[in-house]
Scaffold this motif. Structure first.
Motif, short mmCIF file in Angstrom:
data_model
loop_
_atom_site.label_atom_id
_atom_site.label_comp_id
_atom_site.label_asym_id
_atom_site.label_seq_id
_atom_site.Cartn_x
_atom_site.Cartn_y
_atom_site.Cartn_z
N ARG A 187 -5.21 -2.36 5.66
CA ARG A 187 -4.19 -2.68 4.64
C ARG A 187 -4.31 -1.75 3.44
O ARG A 187 -3.31 -1.32 2.89
CB ARG A 187 -4.31 -4.12 4.20
CG ARG A 187 -3.82 -5.13 5.20
CD ARG A 187 -3.95 -6.54 4.65
NE ARG A 187 -3.58 -7.51 5.64
CZ ARG A 187 -4.45 -8.20 6.39
NH1 ARG A 187 -5.75 -8.04 6.23
NH2 ARG A 187 -4.01 -9.06 7.28
N GLU A 188 -5.52 -1.48 3.02
CA GLU A 188 -5.73 -0.58 1.87
C GLU A 188 -5.18 0.81 2.17
O GLU A 188 -4.57 1.44 1.32
CB GLU A 188 -7.21 -0.50 1.49
CG GLU A 188 -7.67 -1.68 0.66
CD GLU A 188 -6.81 -1.90 -0.58
OE1 GLU A 188 -6.58 -0.94 -1.35
OE2 GLU A 188 -6.35 -3.04 -0.78
N ARG A 189 -5.42 1.30 3.39
CA ARG A 189 -4.90 2.62 3.77
C ARG A 189 -3.38 2.61 3.86
O ARG A 189 -2.73 3.63 3.65
CB ARG A 189 -5.48 3.06 5.11
CG ARG A 189 -6.92 3.53 4.98
CD ARG A 189 -7.43 4.17 6.21
NE ARG A 189 -6.66 5.34 6.63
CZ ARG A 189 -6.85 5.97 7.78
NH1 ARG A 189 -7.77 5.55 8.62
NH2 ARG A 189 -6.12 7.01 8.09
N ARG A 201 -1.29 0.71 2.00
CA ARG A 201 -0.63 0.41 0.72
C ARG A 201 0.27 1.57 0.31
O ARG A 201 -0.10 2.72 0.38
CB ARG A 201 -1.65 0.17 -0.38
CG ARG A 201 -2.47 -1.05 -0.16
CD ARG A 201 -2.15 -2.16 -1.13
NE ARG A 201 -3.06 -3.28 -0.84
CZ ARG A 201 -2.72 -4.34 -0.15
NH1 ARG A 201 -1.50 -4.47 0.29
NH2 ARG A 201 -3.59 -5.30 0.10
N ASP A 224 0.48 -8.46 3.87
CA ASP A 224 -0.52 -8.46 2.80
C ASP A 224 -1.60 -9.52 3.01
O ASP A 224 -2.73 -9.34 2.59
CB ASP A 224 0.15 -8.67 1.44
CG ASP A 224 0.95 -7.46 1.01
OD1 ASP A 224 0.58 -6.33 1.38
OD2 ASP A 224 1.96 -7.65 0.32
#
Length: 157
Positions: A14-16, A18, A59
């Motif tokens: 998820r961080e990648r 965003r 998310d």
């Protein structure tokens, strides 16, 4: 990475992701009768998620992919197969339900129980084997480590 849980792997993915665009997930709504007349079926948007192979990541949740189509206006078409007619009806229902012309629509997706997978269980295409989280990327295919799968899928973006 035998100590990586499904939760930590998906959080890193998820961080990648965003800042990259998400696609909408739809749900069929049974047609209501208005003044005694039936209305056409609709597919309405209910979630947004990043499409990562056999997974859909929002998310705060993860889903297994189902059917994928593009919304389009209803038109008279000739079909050689009943399955084509059914897909065209779903695409038109998505357009009526609020999806834009040509927009990708995910249907028949399934929520995944990530805490269950973290405890060593199985949910949808995710499972744990030998302490490593795996993903089954096709119905007939073998599993592979989720970390490797996510790295490959994210490198394609």
């Amino acid at each position: 990475m035998t100590d990586a849980t499904a939760s930590t792997l998906l959080a890193a993915a998820r961080e990648r992701l965003r800042g990259s665009p998400q696609e909408r997930l739809g749900e069929a709504v049974a047609p209501r009768r208005v003044f005694g007349l039936g209305r056409a079926a609709r597919v309405v948007p209910v979630h947004e998620a990043w499409h990562v192979g056999v997974l859909l990541l929002s998310d705060d949740a993860a889903f297994a992919t189902g059917e994928i189509l593009r919304a389009r206006s209803e038109a008279i078409r000739g079909f050689t197969a009943e399955s084509q007619r059914a897909r065209a009806e779903l695409a038109a229902a998505a357009r009526r339900g609020g999806f834009g012309e040509g927009e990708v629509v995910h249907l028949a997706w399934q929520p995944l129980d990530i805490p269950l997978v973290d405890r060593g269980g199985t949910s949808g295409p995710l499972s744990v084997a030998g302490g490593v989280v795996h993903v089954r990327w096709s119905a007939a295919g073998a599993t592979r480590p989720l970390a490797d799968y996510l790295a490959e899928q994210l490198s394609l973006r």
